[in-house]
Enzyme design. Structure first.
Site, mmCIF file in Angstrom:
data_model
loop_
_atom_site.group_PDB
_atom_site.id
_atom_site.type_symbol
_atom_site.label_atom_id
_atom_site.label_comp_id
_atom_site.label_asym_id
_atom_site.label_seq_id
_atom_site.Cartn_x
_atom_site.Cartn_y
_atom_site.Cartn_z
ATOM 1 N NE ARG A 245 26.545 48.457 38.808
ATOM 2 C CZ ARG A 245 25.761 49.533 38.911
ATOM 3 N NH1 ARG A 245 26.274 50.685 39.349
ATOM 4 N NH2 ARG A 245 24.490 49.478 38.563
ATOM 5 C CE LYS A 272 25.381 47.306 34.038
ATOM 6 N NZ LYS A 272 24.645 46.194 34.703
ATOM 7 C CG HIS A 335 27.546 42.324 41.836
ATOM 8 N ND1 HIS A 335 28.028 43.498 41.286
ATOM 9 C CD2 HIS A 335 26.230 42.270 41.511
ATOM 10 C CE1 HIS A 335 27.047 44.120 40.646
ATOM 11 N NE2 HIS A 335 25.945 43.400 40.756
ATOM 12 N NE ARG A 338 25.132 46.618 42.754
ATOM 13 C CZ ARG A 338 24.883 47.922 42.670
ATOM 14 N NH1 ARG A 338 25.550 48.779 43.443
ATOM 15 N NH2 ARG A 338 23.993 48.396 41.822
ATOM 16 C CG HIS A 361 19.613 49.247 40.073
ATOM 17 N ND1 HIS A 361 18.950 48.387 40.918
ATOM 18 C CD2 HIS A 361 20.851 48.704 39.889
ATOM 19 C CE1 HIS A 361 19.728 47.364 41.215
ATOM 20 N NE2 HIS A 361 20.890 47.545 40.609
ATOM 21 C CE1 TYR A 371 11.261 65.344 41.222
ATOM 22 C CE2 TYR A 371 11.276 63.030 41.870
ATOM 23 C CZ TYR A 371 10.943 64.343 42.130
ATOM 24 O OH TYR A 371 10.315 64.673 43.292
#
Length: 400
Positions: A245, A272, A335, A338, A361, A371
């Site tokens: 970002r 974020k 952006h 991405r 994400h 995990y």
């Protein structure tokens, strides 16, 4: 004998306070400093006995003689009903103070103060600004326990009429959180906005403008030719190669770059999701950083601001301005790299979980999220190197 305004105005202070009587229990106390206070003398029960009491009715001339007499008549009526006007006044003050402390605005500001540490400064300011603009003028002064869902809905409908669907949904979310805060602190018995599904028009999000694979060579060629500073050009290149970002890139510090491990570790406060994120650095990304070090290596930040008094790192508009100057205004924003990387990597067979992890994400499943934070690092190294190789080949096509 009844007082007149002329007598009151002419009354001069003395070394000690003295009283001027108007009748019916109303008197004016003149203090040594010249202040003149209206008082009502009456008798009321205290501990089972009737005692003399004084009720302040205000300061002359803020309260005129006529107004003082009207207040006196109201207080006298209460006494006639066996009520203590002084005790009632104290209760009203306590209630007013409680209502003020428990007003929607007071509760909202308390909630904001309690949670501000987990938000970015920019988000915290925008959130409070939304409430100040759209909610406080309508219900801010009202006790939170007296506010109904219909009152909030009325304010939200006004926003909807202005076609501000995104803002409307955010304001609803903010208000729901404030009421939940009030509920948890026992200021209300239930959250009136706990279930508002289907109430508002859906907000249709639009994807950030991006490039298709066949547009990348031409873009990279124009990036080499655009009139900008070397620092800005490198910022766009590094953003493409790492597809982080923009805020994460702008706030990057040299201390976060591990040359030996070929990793850039972005600290939680810059992310974020507020979790550390590892960006494996390809050989090309390391080369770009090496070039950048010659420009800003003596700075704390990779991309220091040209106006350091205002902000220590690069402005949030810089990268998009470079892209606009290249002729891509309305077609691409920073952006968008991405989405571009995600699409091309998915099309070339990389595992979706690996791509999503590199995009930082957050998986909806918390166990899976924990995990994934420790997984896919080797796969991500290969992915990032493949991506930089892909961009390098595209660059060769563009400059050929």
């Amino acid at each position: 004998m009844a007082l007149t305004e002329k007598e009151i105005q002419a009354a001069q202070p003395r070394s000690k306070a003295y009283k001027m009587y108007d009748g019916n229990g109303l008197l004016l106390r003149v203090k040594p400093n010249g202040t003149k206070i209206w008082e009502f003398k009456y008798r009321a029960f205290k501990d089972g006995k009737k005692v003399e009491k004084m009720l302040s009715l205000g300061v002359w001339a803020e309260v005129s003689l006529k107004d003082a007499r009207a207040k006196c008549a109201e207080a006298k009526k209460l006494v006639g009903e066996s009520k203590d006007p002084g005790a009632l006044k104290k209760q009203q003050k306590i209630l007013a103070r409680a209502n003020s402390e428990n007003s929607f605005e007071a509760v909202a500001r308390d909630w904001h103060k309690l949670n501000i540490a987990k938000w970015t400064p920019r988000h915290a300011v925008k959130l409070m600004r939304r409430l100040e603009l759209h909610i406080f003028p309508g219900i801010g002064s009202k006790p939170v326990a007296e506010i109904t869902a219909l009152e909030v809905v009325d304010l939200l409908r006004r926003l909807e009429k202005d076609e501000k669907t995104e803002t409307t949904h955010k304001v609803l979310q903010d208000c729901r959180a404030v009421f939940q805060h009030a509920f948890l602190h026992q200021k209300i018995q239930f959250n009136p906005l706990s279930d508002m599904r289907g109430l508002l028009k859906p907000h249709l999000t639009t994807s950030h403008p991006t490039l298709s694979a066949n547009q990348i060579p031409d873009f990279l060629s124009k990036l080499e030719a655009v009139q900008t500073t070397p620092l800005n050009r490198i910022a766009v290149k590094l953003l493409m190669h790492t597809f982080v970002r923009q805020g994460e890139l702008r706030k990057a510090k040299w201390a976060s770059v591990d040359w030996k491990q070929a990793e850039w570790r972005i600290p939680p406060e810059n992310m974020k999701m507020k979790q550390e994120h590892v960006v494996p650095l390809s050989s090309q990304a390391l080369g770009i950083l090496s070039d950048l070090q010659k420009i800003s290596g003596d700075s704390h930040y990779l991309f220091p601001s040209q106006n350091r008094q205002k902000n220590p790192f690069m402005s949030e508009n810089t990268i998009n301005k470079v892209i606009h100057d290249m002729g891509y205004k309305g077609q691409l924003v920073g952006h968008g790299f991405r989405a571009m990387a995600s699409t091309i990597l998915n099309e070339n067979g990389f595992a979706p979980d690996v791509i999503e992890r590199q995009l930082a994400h957050a998986p909806r499943n918390k166990v899976r999220a924990a995990y994934n934070r420790a997984q896919y690092l080797e796969e991500r190294r290969k992915l990032m190197q493949w991506w930089s190789d892909y961009l390098e080949q595209a660059w060769k096509k563009g400059v050929a």
